[in-house]
Write a protein that holds these residues in place. Structure first.
Motif, PDB file in Angstrom:
ATOM      1  N   ARG A 175       5.178  -2.160  12.709  1.00  0.00           N
ATOM      2  CA  ARG A 175       5.892  -1.249  13.591  1.00  0.00           C
ATOM      3  C   ARG A 175       7.367  -1.140  13.185  1.00  0.00           C
ATOM      4  NH1 ARG A 175       4.714   0.889  18.787  1.00  0.00           N
ATOM      5  NH2 ARG A 175       2.679  -0.067  18.575  1.00  0.00           N
ATOM      6  N   ILE A 176       7.970  -2.258  12.811  1.00  0.00           N
ATOM      7  CA  ILE A 176       9.375  -2.236  12.401  1.00  0.00           C
ATOM      8  C   ILE A 176       9.565  -1.358  11.164  1.00  0.00           C
ATOM      9  CG2 ILE A 176      11.252  -3.641  11.473  1.00  0.00           C
ATOM     10  CD1 ILE A 176      10.264  -5.918  13.268  1.00  0.00           C
ATOM     11  N   ALA A 177       8.725  -1.592  10.156  1.00  0.00           N
ATOM     12  CA  ALA A 177       8.813  -0.765   8.951  1.00  0.00           C
ATOM     13  C   ALA A 177       8.417   0.670   9.248  1.00  0.00           C
ATOM     14  CB  ALA A 177       7.923  -1.349   7.851  1.00  0.00           C
ATOM     15  N   GLY A 178       7.439   0.841  10.156  1.00  0.00           N
ATOM     16  CA  GLY A 178       6.998   2.174  10.508  1.00  0.00           C
ATOM     17  C   GLY A 178       8.098   2.990  11.164  1.00  0.00           C
ATOM     18  N   ILE A 179       8.875   2.351  12.035  1.00  0.00           N
ATOM     19  CA  ILE A 179       9.995   3.045  12.681  1.00  0.00           C
ATOM     20  C   ILE A 179      10.976   3.544  11.632  1.00  0.00           C
ATOM     21  CG2 ILE A 179      12.015   2.730  14.178  1.00  0.00           C
ATOM     22  CD1 ILE A 179      10.313   0.715  15.766  1.00  0.00           C
ATOM     23  N   LEU A 180      11.294   2.678  10.670  1.00  0.00           N
ATOM     24  CA  LEU A 180      12.243   3.050   9.615  1.00  0.00           C
ATOM     25  C   LEU A 180      11.705   4.209   8.791  1.00  0.00           C
ATOM     26  CD1 LEU A 180      14.779   2.599   7.935  1.00  0.00           C
ATOM     27  CD2 LEU A 180      13.534   0.845   6.651  1.00  0.00           C
ATOM     28  N   ALA A 181      10.462   4.086   8.323  1.00  0.00           N
ATOM     29  CA  ALA A 181       9.888   5.128   7.470  1.00  0.00           C
ATOM     30  C   ALA A 181       9.736   6.438   8.221  1.00  0.00           C
ATOM     31  CB  ALA A 181       8.529   4.662   6.932  1.00  0.00           C
ATOM     32  N   PHE A 182       9.215   6.369   9.442  1.00  0.00           N
ATOM     33  CA  PHE A 182       8.988   7.563  10.250  1.00  0.00           C
ATOM     34  C   PHE A 182      10.313   8.268  10.559  1.00  0.00           C
ATOM     35  CE2 PHE A 182       8.070   9.554  14.454  1.00  0.00           C
ATOM     36  CZ  PHE A 182       7.051  10.399  14.047  1.00  0.00           C
ATOM     37  N   ASN A 183      11.325   7.485  10.922  1.00  0.00           N
ATOM     38  CA  ASN A 183      12.621   8.072  11.260  1.00  0.00           C
ATOM     39  C   ASN A 183      13.294   8.681  10.031  1.00  0.00           C
ATOM     40  OD1 ASN A 183      14.308   8.620  13.474  1.00  0.00           O
ATOM     41  ND2 ASN A 183      15.736   7.027  12.866  1.00  0.00           N
ATOM     42  N   LEU A 184      13.159   8.028   8.885  1.00  0.00           N
ATOM     43  CA  LEU A 184      13.707   8.600   7.657  1.00  0.00           C
ATOM     44  C   LEU A 184      13.050   9.944   7.339  1.00  0.00           C
ATOM     45  CD1 LEU A 184      14.069   5.475   5.321  1.00  0.00           C
ATOM     46  CD2 LEU A 184      15.915   6.869   6.285  1.00  0.00           C
ATOM     47  N   GLY A 185      11.742  10.016   7.586  1.00  0.00           N
ATOM     48  CA  GLY A 185      11.050  11.284   7.370  1.00  0.00           C
ATOM     49  C   GLY A 185      11.551  12.369   8.295  1.00  0.00           C
ATOM     50  N   GLY A 243       0.834  -1.184   0.000  1.00  0.00           N
ATOM     51  CA  GLY A 243       0.000   0.000   0.000  1.00  0.00           C
ATOM     52  C   GLY A 243       0.877   1.244   0.000  1.00  0.00           C
ATOM     53  N   ILE A 244       0.305   2.360   0.494  1.00  0.00           N
ATOM     54  CA  ILE A 244       1.058   3.616   0.523  1.00  0.00           C
ATOM     55  C   ILE A 244       1.568   3.928   1.925  1.00  0.00           C
ATOM     56  CG2 ILE A 244      -0.365   4.544  -1.328  1.00  0.00           C
ATOM     57  CD1 ILE A 244      -1.621   6.365   0.871  1.00  0.00           C
ATOM     58  N   GLU A 245       1.471   2.944   2.848  1.00  0.00           N
ATOM     59  CA  GLU A 245       1.728   3.257   4.241  1.00  0.00           C
ATOM     60  C   GLU A 245       3.185   3.642   4.498  1.00  0.00           C
ATOM     61  OE1 GLU A 245      -0.047   0.751   3.160  1.00  0.00           O
ATOM     62  OE2 GLU A 245      -2.000   1.426   3.848  1.00  0.00           O
ATOM     63  N   PHE A 246       4.135   2.998   3.816  1.00  0.00           N
ATOM     64  CA  PHE A 246       5.542   3.328   4.064  1.00  0.00           C
ATOM     65  C   PHE A 246       5.804   4.787   3.711  1.00  0.00           C
ATOM     66  CE2 PHE A 246      10.050   3.576   3.357  1.00  0.00           C
ATOM     67  CZ  PHE A 246      10.577   2.739   4.323  1.00  0.00           C
ATOM     68  N   LEU A 269       4.732  11.492   7.334  1.00  0.00           N
ATOM     69  CA  LEU A 269       4.318  11.809   8.697  1.00  0.00           C
ATOM     70  C   LEU A 269       5.518  12.224   9.543  1.00  0.00           C
ATOM     71  CD1 LEU A 269       2.266  11.875  11.008  1.00  0.00           C
ATOM     72  CD2 LEU A 269       2.671   9.433  11.334  1.00  0.00           C
ATOM     73  N   GLY A 270       6.643  11.519   9.391  1.00  0.00           N
ATOM     74  CA  GLY A 270       7.858  11.900  10.105  1.00  0.00           C
ATOM     75  C   GLY A 270       8.329  13.287   9.701  1.00  0.00           C
ATOM     76  N   MET A 271       8.260  13.592   8.407  1.00  0.00           N
ATOM     77  CA  MET A 271       8.649  14.924   7.942  1.00  0.00           C
ATOM     78  C   MET A 271       7.745  15.989   8.560  1.00  0.00           C
ATOM     79  SD  MET A 271       9.556  14.402   3.890  1.00  0.00           S
ATOM     80  CE  MET A 271      10.070  16.113   3.739  1.00  0.00           C
ATOM     81  N   GLN A 290      14.691  17.224   8.967  1.00  0.00           N
ATOM     82  CA  GLN A 290      15.726  17.828   9.820  1.00  0.00           C
ATOM     83  C   GLN A 290      16.877  18.366   8.977  1.00  0.00           C
ATOM     84  OE1 GLN A 290      16.723  15.880  13.750  1.00  0.00           O
ATOM     85  NE2 GLN A 290      18.572  15.423  12.618  1.00  0.00           N
ATOM     86  N   MET A 291      17.316  17.585   7.988  1.00  0.00           N
ATOM     87  CA  MET A 291      18.406  18.026   7.124  1.00  0.00           C
ATOM     88  C   MET A 291      17.978  19.197   6.238  1.00  0.00           C
ATOM     89  SD  MET A 291      20.930  16.322   8.107  1.00  0.00           S
ATOM     90  CE  MET A 291      22.056  16.959   6.862  1.00  0.00           C
TER      91      MET A 291
END
Length: 445
Positions: free
Chosen positions: A334-344, A198-201, A207-209, A349-350
């Motif tokens: 949750r595992i994939a969510g942590i990765l995607a959210f943190n990347l955002g 889906g589009i969740e990643f 969402l993180g951004m 931040q950068m």
């Protein structure tokens, strides 16, 4: 137990009063569907931001007594369902209210409360290829919507596709329902792949951004810590500008240390390995801003700003994790969510650092920088003290409104800062800048 798969969207606004919930002026309405052979079950979570909460409260509290009665709660839940449109293969079906729960009005007013509504809809019989469309019209002028479906437990039901409009107020689910009992893996990895298709990643990434962009306290900590980064230490004071290369390495070290710190606790907290109550975290985040402001005024750990960044990054990561907790993600998601959210988070931040970095480097080489540094540090200190009082004692302060008002004009402020830095560089590098430089030194000595 059914595997919950939460949907998130770019326009989730998480900017509000607390460090863990930064929503300001939108009404988040998240819906998770669960398909069965002859019906669909839905769970809604409605979270009003602090600016729209008064109108939502007024819509629930019909007699204006400041208390939600059972009748008022039921009436509002029915009103929400009345604003839904559900069709199966083009035929309309009616949602039926199952249960509801409401927080206290004060919680909604603070942007922290969640309204939960459960409902079902009976589905008509049809062929093997089916299409369910859910449209949410409830308070659409101030709302953002999230919609998704859990991986079906019934092996005869196979999800084919999910479509959403830009707001996710319209959600179309295409699925296949057959009598065949051919094995379809229910292993966690299969559920994860359904979710990832889906589009969740990408939504969690955005969402993180959005979270870091509108998390004014998080950004204020980082930006305040960067104020003295381009400077050398002279005795117990900040001195002249360091070289460009040295400044860049120091700033990169600060940002990297902050990333490492919050990534560690974000991961631990999001995986339920670590749990800390939200109030102490909110207070400590405000304290982190105050410490970075003091450091910008006078060196606390000169040349070791990364130590401050990594230490307080651990605190900020716990607040980031609270956002993922609200989405109800299970293990693989949750595992994939942590990765995607943190990347955002890291991407935004950068981008923010890249937007202010040229201005800091330019202005740090002029005699105007001490005024800018001291002024910025003083503003950050005042904001942090306001947040500390607000979060520690529950007192009302105007800090949120003031900081958020500036945050809404961040691009324009970044442009003004750059133009000012260029002007200072040109003005103070000329013979006419001698008097200005002397006055600046006199004010900061």
């Amino acid at each position: 137990m059914k595997t919950k798969i939460a949907a998130v969207v770019v326009c989730v606004l998480l900017s509000g009063r607390s460090a863990s919930a930064h929503r300001i002026d939108e009404y988040l309405q998240a819906t998770i569907l669960s398909l069965e052979s002859n019906r669909v079950q839905a769970s809604m979570r409605l979270i009003p931001g602090i600016l729209v909460a008064p109108s939502v409260i007024a819509g629930i509290d019909s007699n204006g007594d400041g208390v939600f009665s059972e009748g008022e709660e039921r009436a509002y839940a029915q009103r929400v369902l009345g604003d839904l449109s559900i069709t199966i293969d083009g035929q309309a079906v009616q949602p039926k209210l199952v249960s509801w729960s409401f927080p206290q009005p004060a919680q909604l007013r603070d942007g922290l409360g969640e309204i939960h509504i459960e409902y079902t809809a009976d589905l008509t019989h049809g062929g093997p290829n089916r299409s369910l469309v859910l449209t949410n019209h409830h308070l659409n002028r101030t709302s953002v919507y999230l919609m998704n479906v859990v991986a079906p437990e019934d092996r005869d039901i196979h999800i084919l596709a999910q479509k959403r409009n830009e707001q996710q107020s319209v959600y179309e689910l295409d699925y296949q329902q057959t009598g065949a009992t051919a094995a379809m893996s229910r292993e966690p990895l299969a559920d994860f792949l359904v979710w990832l298709n889906g589009i969740e990643f990408s939504s969690l990434f955005h969402l993180g951004m959005r979270h870091i962009a509108e998390g004014t306290d998080h950004l204020l900590f980082l930006l305040t810590l960067l104020l003295p980064a381009p400077l050398l230490v002279s005795g117990r004071r900040w001195g002249s500008a360091a070289g460009v290369r040295q400044s860049l390495f120091r700033i990169l070290g600060i940002v990297t240390a902050f990333t490492i710190g919050h990534s560690i606790t974000l991961t631990l907290a999001a995986l339920s390995v670590l749990h800390v109550p939200s109030r102490p975290i909110e207070v400590l985040i405000a304290v982190s801003i105050f410490v970075s402001a003091l450091h910008a005024l006078r060196p606390i750990v000169p040349g070791k700003e990364a130590l401050i960044a990594v230490f307080f990054g651990l605190i900020h990561g716990l607040a980031f994790a609270a956002t993922l907790d609200r989405l109800g993600l299970e293990h693989w998601q949750r595992i994939a969510g942590i990765l995607a959210f943190n990347l955002g988070i890291e991407t935004m931040q950068m981008l923010v650092v890249a937007a202010v970095l040229p201005s800091l480097l330019l202005m740090s080489r002029t005699d105007a920088y001490p005024l800018f540094r001291i002024g910025g540090a003083a503003c950050a200190a005042v904001a942090s003290l306001g947040w500390i009082v607000e979060r520690l004692f529950g007192l009302e302060t105007p800090i949120d409104q003031i900081v958020n008002a500036f945050a809404r004009h961040a691009p324009a402020l970044a442009l003004i800062l750059f133009v000012t830095a260029v002007a200072c560089t040109l003005l103070l590098a000329s013979p006419r800048g001698l008097l200005v430089r002397r006055r600046a030194r006199a004010l900061t000595d």
